[in-house]
Write an enzyme that holds these catalytic residues in place. Sequence first.
Site, PDB file in Angstrom:
ATOM      1  N   HIS A  58       0.862   5.298   1.117  1.00  0.00           N
ATOM      2  CA  HIS A  58       0.223   6.320   1.954  1.00  0.00           C
ATOM      3  C   HIS A  58       0.251   7.670   1.243  1.00  0.00           C
ATOM      4  O   HIS A  58       1.318   8.081   0.746  1.00  0.00           O
ATOM      5  CB  HIS A  58       1.005   6.531   3.257  1.00  0.00           C
ATOM      6  CG  HIS A  58       1.055   5.363   4.184  1.00  0.00           C
ATOM      7  ND1 HIS A  58       0.282   5.287   5.315  1.00  0.00           N
ATOM      8  CD2 HIS A  58       1.809   4.225   4.174  1.00  0.00           C
ATOM      9  CE1 HIS A  58       0.560   4.158   5.969  1.00  0.00           C
ATOM     10  NE2 HIS A  58       1.480   3.494   5.296  1.00  0.00           N
ATOM     11  N   HIS A 106       0.838  -1.208   0.000  1.00  0.00           N
ATOM     12  CA  HIS A 106       0.000   0.000   0.000  1.00  0.00           C
ATOM     13  C   HIS A 106       0.865   1.247   0.000  1.00  0.00           C
ATOM     14  O   HIS A 106       1.986   1.248   0.484  1.00  0.00           O
ATOM     15  CB  HIS A 106      -0.952   0.016   1.204  1.00  0.00           C
ATOM     16  CG  HIS A 106      -0.246  -0.133   2.518  1.00  0.00           C
ATOM     17  ND1 HIS A 106       0.186  -1.357   3.007  1.00  0.00           N
ATOM     18  CD2 HIS A 106       0.136   0.785   3.434  1.00  0.00           C
ATOM     19  CE1 HIS A 106       0.774  -1.184   4.168  1.00  0.00           C
ATOM     20  NE2 HIS A 106       0.773   0.108   4.443  1.00  0.00           N
TER      21      HIS A 106
HETATM   22  P1  5GP Z   1       2.016   0.474   7.287  1.00  0.00           P
HETATM   23  O1  5GP Z   1       2.549   0.787   8.654  1.00  0.00           O
HETATM   24  O2  5GP Z   1       1.917  -1.019   7.041  1.00  0.00           O
HETATM   25  O3  5GP Z   1       2.752   1.194   6.182  1.00  0.00           O
HETATM   26  O4  5GP Z   1       0.562   1.095   7.246  1.00  0.00           O
HETATM   27  C1  5GP Z   1      -0.593   0.424   7.589  1.00  0.00           C
HETATM   28  C2  5GP Z   1      -1.666   1.476   7.777  1.00  0.00           C
HETATM   29  O5  5GP Z   1      -2.930   0.836   7.793  1.00  0.00           O
HETATM   30  C3  5GP Z   1      -1.547   2.249   9.099  1.00  0.00           C
HETATM   31  O6  5GP Z   1      -1.378   3.636   8.826  1.00  0.00           O
HETATM   32  C4  5GP Z   1      -2.858   1.956   9.814  1.00  0.00           C
HETATM   33  O7  5GP Z   1      -3.365   3.097  10.462  1.00  0.00           O
HETATM   34  C5  5GP Z   1      -3.772   1.514   8.694  1.00  0.00           C
HETATM   35  N1  5GP Z   1      -4.793   0.545   9.107  1.00  0.00           N
HETATM   36  C6  5GP Z   1      -4.649  -0.495   9.967  1.00  0.00           C
HETATM   37  N2  5GP Z   1      -5.802  -1.192  10.060  1.00  0.00           N
HETATM   38  C7  5GP Z   1      -6.693  -0.585   9.222  1.00  0.00           C
HETATM   39  C8  5GP Z   1      -8.063  -0.849   8.880  1.00  0.00           C
HETATM   40  O8  5GP Z   1      -8.687  -1.800   9.358  1.00  0.00           O
HETATM   41  N3  5GP Z   1      -8.645  -0.015   7.987  1.00  0.00           N
HETATM   42  C9  5GP Z   1      -7.986   1.050   7.438  1.00  0.00           C
HETATM   43  N4  5GP Z   1      -8.654   1.834   6.567  1.00  0.00           N
HETATM   44  N5  5GP Z   1      -6.697   1.331   7.740  1.00  0.00           N
HETATM   45  C10 5GP Z   1      -6.054   0.523   8.616  1.00  0.00           C
END
Ligand code: 5GP
Length: 134
Positions: free
Chosen positions: A100, A98
């Site tokens: 951001h 993903h």
């Molecule tokens: P990472 O740290 O893997 O780059 O980002 C994962 C992101 O997913 C985090 O910013 C977190 O807030 C978001 N996130 C975690 N669980 C959920 C969810 O159930 N729904 C949504 N929309 N975002 C989520």
Amino acid sequence: MECIFCKIVKGELPSYTVFEDNNFKAFFDVFPASIGHTLVVPKKHYKDIYDLQSPYTENIFNFVQKVAKNLKEKLECDGINILQNNEIAAGQTIFHYHIHLIPRYKDDGLKVNPAPMKSLPVDSEFEKLLKKLK
Ligand code: 5GP
Ligand code: ZN
């Protein structure tokens, strides 16, 4: 246990979806770092940047650009950070690729840009690194 972003893609878990097409979906991060913090995912499960495949690799930034322009226009943010974490050491917590999009607002106080290393490398170290990478 199935991946939560796959569940969001399939509509098995709710999300605030901003945009989608056949290949990608953009939805709000539920723990936003700023107003409008959006995630873009491929609709097929890929773990991270090493795993991602065609046609997603070459098309994802067209989609991200549309989302970014929409955030800029509608939220009138003053800037946007685009981030993408791979593996635990880099802060990845959801193992479905993903991107951001974090809208920024003047003086919002968020710390997103990395600070330089405490002891900066010398020229010979840059040369050595270049050799390794070519
Ligand atoms: P990472 O740290 O893997 O780059 O980002 C994962 C992101 O997913 C985090 O910013 C977190 O807030 C978001 N996130 C975690 N669980 C959920 C969810 O159930 N729904 C949504 N929309 N975002 C989520
Ligand atoms: Zn997934």
